[in-house]
Design a protein around this motif. Structure first.
Motif, PDB file in Angstrom:
ATOM      1  N   PHE A  61       0.821  -1.201   0.000  1.00 44.01           N
ATOM      2  CA  PHE A  61       0.000   0.000   0.000  1.00 44.01           C
ATOM      3  C   PHE A  61       0.861   1.260   0.000  1.00 44.01           C
ATOM      4  O   PHE A  61       0.445   2.304  -0.495  1.00 44.01           O
ATOM      5  CB  PHE A  61      -0.921   0.011   1.221  1.00 44.01           C
ATOM      6  N   GLY A  62       2.059   1.159   0.578  1.00 42.69           N
ATOM      7  CA  GLY A  62       2.907   2.339   0.706  1.00 42.69           C
ATOM      8  C   GLY A  62       3.248   2.972  -0.622  1.00 42.69           C
ATOM      9  O   GLY A  62       3.091   4.188  -0.809  1.00 42.69           O
ATOM     10  N   LEU A  66       1.831   6.700  -1.779  1.00 39.93           N
ATOM     11  CA  LEU A  66       2.772   7.788  -2.068  1.00 39.93           C
ATOM     12  C   LEU A  66       2.585   8.297  -3.493  1.00 39.93           C
ATOM     13  O   LEU A  66       2.600   9.516  -3.734  1.00 39.93           O
ATOM     14  CB  LEU A  66       4.206   7.308  -1.857  1.00 39.93           C
ATOM     15  N   ALA A  67       2.392   7.386  -4.441  1.00 38.77           N
ATOM     16  CA  ALA A  67       2.160   7.792  -5.825  1.00 38.77           C
ATOM     17  C   ALA A  67       0.879   8.610  -5.940  1.00 38.77           C
ATOM     18  O   ALA A  67       0.808   9.600  -6.691  1.00 38.77           O
ATOM     19  CB  ALA A  67       2.092   6.564  -6.732  1.00 38.77           C
ATOM     20  N   HIS A  68      -0.145   8.212  -5.195  1.00 40.17           N
ATOM     21  CA  HIS A  68      -1.416   8.947  -5.187  1.00 40.17           C
ATOM     22  C   HIS A  68      -1.213  10.380  -4.685  1.00 40.17           C
ATOM     23  O   HIS A  68      -1.728  11.337  -5.280  1.00 40.17           O
ATOM     24  CB  HIS A  68      -2.420   8.211  -4.291  1.00 40.17           C
ATOM     25  N   LEU A  69      -0.451  10.516  -3.604  1.00 42.33           N
ATOM     26  CA  LEU A  69      -0.211  11.837  -3.023  1.00 42.33           C
ATOM     27  C   LEU A  69       0.635  12.714  -3.942  1.00 42.33           C
ATOM     28  O   LEU A  69       0.472  13.939  -3.970  1.00 42.33           O
ATOM     29  CB  LEU A  69       0.483  11.690  -1.671  1.00 42.33           C
ATOM     30  N   ILE A 112      -1.402   3.913   6.796  1.00 46.67           N
ATOM     31  CA  ILE A 112      -1.291   3.879   5.337  1.00 46.67           C
ATOM     32  C   ILE A 112      -2.403   3.041   4.711  1.00 46.67           C
ATOM     33  O   ILE A 112      -3.074   3.473   3.765  1.00 46.67           O
ATOM     34  CB  ILE A 112       0.091   3.335   4.921  1.00 46.67           C
ATOM     35  N   GLU A 113      -2.605   1.839   5.232  1.00 48.06           N
ATOM     36  CA  GLU A 113      -3.628   0.965   4.661  1.00 48.06           C
ATOM     37  C   GLU A 113      -5.025   1.545   4.871  1.00 48.06           C
ATOM     38  O   GLU A 113      -5.884   1.467   3.982  1.00 48.06           O
ATOM     39  CB  GLU A 113      -3.530  -0.434   5.261  1.00 48.06           C
ATOM     40  N   GLU A 124      -0.026  -2.114  -4.770  1.00 45.89           N
ATOM     41  CA  GLU A 124       0.780  -2.805  -5.770  1.00 45.89           C
ATOM     42  C   GLU A 124       0.920  -4.254  -5.299  1.00 45.89           C
ATOM     43  O   GLU A 124       1.174  -4.520  -4.130  1.00 45.89           O
ATOM     44  CB  GLU A 124       2.160  -2.161  -5.910  1.00 45.89           C
ATOM     45  N   ARG A 125       0.770  -5.173  -6.212  1.00 42.94           N
ATOM     46  CA  ARG A 125       0.760  -6.594  -5.853  1.00 42.94           C
ATOM     47  C   ARG A 125       1.952  -7.317  -6.488  1.00 42.94           C
ATOM     48  O   ARG A 125       2.238  -7.135  -7.673  1.00 42.94           O
ATOM     49  CB  ARG A 125      -0.543  -7.248  -6.300  1.00 42.94           C
TER      50      ARG A 125
END
Length: 237
Positions: A61-62, A66-69, A112-113, A124-125
């Motif tokens: 999720f991290g 971060l990419a979202h922000l 974060i989650e 990301e998986r």
């Protein structure tokens, strides 16, 4: 000079092999595979699907948060998020810097989650290649580096190893940990001479008025030399 120190890669590989022999105990991939695909088997061990899924798929999720922000929202939305949590920030700062500030806030509060769930952010998986029972020490170090670790899976501490196609001691994460472990796994025949050299370097540095940061660099350089790490692969803070 000790022959081992003349061949840095061989020295590092040997220490990594010894480290794995000491801290990696057993492969339990077959057991995890059965539990992942067989509901009756999970029921027999009182496990739910999510408990097993966490060892067959790494959900990060991290990286996604971060990419979202940094890119998925505009700077005004980011300002609003920071203000809502009463965080001090410079409104003129670049979005990437503000994103890092808010991300660290989420991380320090273990949110974060939760933030990802609230904002519909998918993690990301990465597929886990195998599951290995490891020592508590190695598990802690792996967690620090973002690896998949389950501390009480049927009473075992299990590492979900994502790298594959090579021996475990060749994994980058293992080699990094071995370097950072430094003197804890160094050849005992080398310790006395190397520590005397390191102490002499630090004493000389203090005499020359070097700062603590400079002395730390001296120590790190000596530790990396002792471990036989190649220059371009030296562990960084």
């Amino acid at each position: 000079m000790n022959k081992q120190s003349k061949n840095p890669e061989t020295a590092l590989q040997k220490r990594a092999q010894n480290f794995v022999s000491e801290h990696v105990y057993r492969n339990v991939s077959a057991i995890v595979a059965v539990l992942h695909t067989n509901a009756n088997a999970r029921k027999a061990f009182d496990l739910d699907a999510d408990e097993v899924r966490g060892l067959v798929e790494h959900r990060d999720f991290g990286v996604a948060v971060l990419a979202h922000l940094e890119t998925d929202i505009d700077v005004d939305e980011l300002h609003a998020l920071l203000s809502a949590d009463a965080l001090e920030f410079d409104t003129a700062a670049p979005q990437k810097e503000l994103a890092a500030l808010f991300f660290e806030y989420l991380k320090s509060n273990e949110e974060i989650e939760e933030f990802a769930d609230e904002h519909g952010i998918d993690p990301e998986r990465t597929e886990v290649n195998e599951q290995l029972v490891v020592s508590d020490y190695l598990a802690a170090r792996l967690e620090e580096k973002g690896e998949v670790v389950e501390h009480d899976f049927l009473g075992l501490t299990v590492w979900g190893r994502c790298e594959g196609g090579q021996m475990v001691h060749m994994d980058k994460v293992i080699r990094d940990i071995v370097r950072e472990t430094s003197l804890a796994i160094v050849d005992p025949n080398m310790v006395g001479t190397d520590l005397r050299r390191l102490r002499a370097e630090i004493v000389r540095g203090k005499t020359e008025g070097k700062t603590d940061a400079d002395l730390l660099d001296v120590a790190r350089t000596e530790f990396d030399r002792i471990l036989g790490a190649e220059g371009e692969e030296l562990a960084q803070d």
